[in-house]
Write an enzyme that holds these catalytic residues in place. Structure first.
Site, mmCIF file in Angstrom:
data_model
loop_
_atom_site.group_PDB
_atom_site.id
_atom_site.type_symbol
_atom_site.label_atom_id
_atom_site.label_comp_id
_atom_site.label_asym_id
_atom_site.label_seq_id
_atom_site.Cartn_x
_atom_site.Cartn_y
_atom_site.Cartn_z
ATOM 1 C CB SER A 63 -18.562 -24.615 -13.067
ATOM 2 O OG SER A 63 -19.549 -23.867 -13.753
ATOM 3 C CE LYS A 67 -22.471 -26.146 -12.381
ATOM 4 N NZ LYS A 67 -22.443 -24.671 -12.328
#
Length: 202
Positions: free
Chosen positions: A123, A160
């Site tokens: 990701s 993230k």
């Protein structure tokens, strides 16, 4: 030294970090704030237990009277724990999460790294963080917009990019195949576990 509980491991890591960065140990209130205790008394009870186990020494009546035995003569640490998959609800540095250690000076990173987190998934590939990489993490509870964070959402730990606007937080992937995670802080629990301060490719 007797084995510490996962919470005591976190407290010891915070004490060491304060000594390294500030030159003096934290107060009970600072420990309580950092670890999310309701009062300094809770921190005091943990410290007393750690002193009984030989992990620290305490000076009665001194707000910063915490000492790590032998710390004046010990050399700087030259390794970091590698944390693998994190169990739901458990502290990241709990013993069962530590796979091994990596021989690297924590001071190589700025701010100093407290541990290495094994990355799972792609990701964050567009900023050069790939599956299996070791993410160097500096433990803290605050983050600014644009920083890459290790966050705990619904007991799951994720890496993230962080963005916040009021009570809304977005955890943004660096891969167009992944949609941003939108969190309403009035309804969901989000904890910042640390900041990315580097990557080691393996």
């Amino acid at each position: 030294m007797h084995k510490l509980t996962p919470r005591q491991v976190e407290i010891l890591a915070f004490i060491k970090r304060c000594l390294e960065e500030n030159g003096y140990p934290p107060t009970r209130a600072e420990i309580a704030r950092e670890l999310g205790f309701k009062s300094p008394n809770a921190a005091e009870e943990h410290l007393k237990a750690m002193a009984r186990k030989g992990a620290i020494e305490m000076t009665p009546g001194a707000s910063r009277g915490i000492r790590i035995p032998g710390s004046e003569v010990e050399s700087e640490p030259t390794s970091l724990p590698i944390v693998g998959r994190v169990a739901a609800g458990a502290p990241i540095l709990a013993q069962q999460h530590i796979e091994e250690t990596c021989q690297i000076d924590p001071g190589f990173f700025h701010p100093r790294a407290d541990y290495l987190l094994r990355v799972r998934g792609m990701s964050m590939k567009d900023v050069g963080i790939y599956d299996g990489d070791l993410l160097a993490v500096h433990t803290c509870r605050e983050a600014h917009n644009g920083q890459i964070v290790v966050a705990r959402l619904n007991d799951e730990v994720t890496v993230k990019r962080f963005r916040r606007d009021g009570d809304k937080v977005w955890l943004i992937a660096e891969n167009p195949e992944f949609s941003p995670l939108e969190i309403d802080l009035t309804e969901q629990d989000l904890t910042i576990e640390g900041l990315s301060v580097g990557v080691i490719r393996r």
